[in-house]
Design an enzyme around this catalytic site. Sequence first.
Site, PDB file in Angstrom:
ATOM      1  CE  LYS A   1      -3.509   2.423   2.642  1.00  0.00           C
ATOM      2  NZ  LYS A   1      -4.526   2.333   3.697  1.00  0.00           N
TER       3      LYS A   1
ATOM      4  CE  LYS B   1      -5.930   2.124  -0.571  1.00  0.00           C
ATOM      5  NZ  LYS B   1      -6.214   2.294   0.806  1.00  0.00           N
TER       6      LYS B   1
HETATM    7  C1  PBG Z   1      -7.509   3.368   5.531  1.00  0.00           C
HETATM    8  C2  PBG Z   1      -7.756   3.244   4.081  1.00  0.00           C
HETATM    9  C3  PBG Z   1      -7.545   4.205   3.071  1.00  0.00           C
HETATM   10  C4  PBG Z   1      -8.043   3.641   1.901  1.00  0.00           C
HETATM   11  C5  PBG Z   1      -8.490   2.365   2.208  1.00  0.00           C
HETATM   12  N1  PBG Z   1      -8.293   2.132   3.557  1.00  0.00           N
HETATM   13  C6  PBG Z   1      -7.017   5.590   3.131  1.00  0.00           C
HETATM   14  C7  PBG Z   1      -5.646   5.861   3.532  1.00  0.00           C
HETATM   15  O1  PBG Z   1      -4.836   4.973   3.778  1.00  0.00           O
HETATM   16  O2  PBG Z   1      -5.346   7.062   3.635  1.00  0.00           O
HETATM   17  C8  PBG Z   1      -8.070   4.331   0.557  1.00  0.00           C
HETATM   18  C9  PBG Z   1      -9.106   3.851  -0.395  1.00  0.00           C
HETATM   19  C10 PBG Z   1      -9.414   4.780  -1.520  1.00  0.00           C
HETATM   20  O3  PBG Z   1      -8.772   5.816  -1.740  1.00  0.00           O
HETATM   21  O4  PBG Z   1     -10.360   4.446  -2.251  1.00  0.00           O
HETATM   22  N2  PBG Z   1      -6.193   3.152   5.923  1.00  0.00           N
HETATM   23 ZN    ZN Z   2      -5.805   3.789   8.040  1.00  0.00          ZN
END
Ligand code: PBG
Ligand code: ZN
Length: 326
Positions: A195, A248
Site C-alpha cells: 500500500k 493499492k
Molecule cells: C484506511 C484506508 C484508506 C483507503 C483504504 N483504507 C485511506 C488511507 O490509507 O489514507 C483508501 C481507499 C481509496 O482511496 O479508495 N487506511
Molecule cells: Zn488507516
Amino acid sequence: MPFPKTRLRRMRATETHRRMVRETTLSVDDLIYPIFTVHGRNIRHEINSMPGVFQLSIDQIIIEVKELQGIGIPAVILFGIPAHKDEKGTEAYSDHGIVQQAARAIKDSAPGLLVITDVCLCEYTSHGHCGVVKDGHVLNDPTLELLAKEAVSHVKAGADIVAPSDMMDGRVFAIRDALDREGFEQIPILSYAAKYASGLYGPFRDAAEAAPQFGDRKSYQMDPANSREAMREIALDIEEGADIVMVKPAIPYLDIIYRIKERWDIPVAAYNVSGEYAMVKAAGRFGWIDERRVMMETLTAIKRAGADLILTYFAKDAAKMLLEGR
Ligand code: PBG
Ligand code: ZN
C-alpha cells in the site's frame, strides 16, 4: 514468417474474431464493492468528490446489498464513520461500533454476500492516523494489539474476511494469532500488503472523514518509487499468514501486480482507489473521455496485469455492463 504473409489484423476483423482470441475476461466474480456506513437512519449522503458513491446508514445498506446480490457481486468491503473519534480509536474495536452493526445487518439480510471489513484505526482516531500516536509519532507495536482486537470484533459481528490496511509491521501475524486464539481459524486475511503513500486517496478521506490531522502517512505507507520493497512486503505478509495480498492503488502500480503474480501463487487483489475513480468520473462529466469505456478498459487492464480481484467503486456499473453483455 514476416509481413506480408503474417498479418495480425486478420484476427481483429470482427467482434466475433476478437472475442475468440481475447486473453483477459473481466467477470463480476472479480469485483468487490466498497461501502461507507454511518450511524443514523435514512441517510444517503453523496460524496462530493465521488459521484455515485454514498455514506449510507444501515437501513439503506440493506437495500443496497440486495441490489448488489441481484447483479451477482460476491463481496463488499465495509468502512465505518464512527459517532465519536478519540486518541485510541475506541469505536474501531467496540462490539457496537458502526462496522460491527453493519456487518450484522448485512449477514442477516444478504447471507450469501461476503462481508470484508477494512481493519484500520484512521477512521476512528481523532488524529486521523492509522495507529497509536505518541509525541507526534505513529507507534507500531502498541497498534498491533488494537488492530487484532478490531479484527476479532469484526469477525464476531459476522465479517467473513478481514482486511488490514494500516501498514504496521507484523499486523498480519498479530491478527492471525488473535483470530486463531478466538476459534476463527477459518477466517481469511486479505492484506493490504503493498500500500503506497498515494495522492489518490484524497476523495476517500472525504468519504470516510479520515484525513490525518497532522503530517502524512509516509512513515508507514510505501514510497511510490519502490518496487523491490513491495516484494519484501508481500513475502513477509505471506509468511505471516495472509490469504490474499493486495496492491493499492491499482493503475499506477500495475508493474507491482505483475511482479507479484510472476513470483507467487497466492491470490492477488488490487484496489482501484477513490482518486482513480474520481479522475474517470470527472473527465467523463466534462465529456473529455467516454466514462464507461475507460472504466472497462481500466478494470480489464488491472486484471490483465495479474489481479484476481478488484476492489472498485465501479463494481456496480461494471457488473451491470457485464450482465448486458457489453
Ligand atoms: C484506511 C484506508 C484508506 C483507503 C483504504 N483504507 C485511506 C488511507 O490509507 O489514507 C483508501 C481507499 C481509496 O482511496 O479508495 N487506511
Ligand atoms: Zn488507516
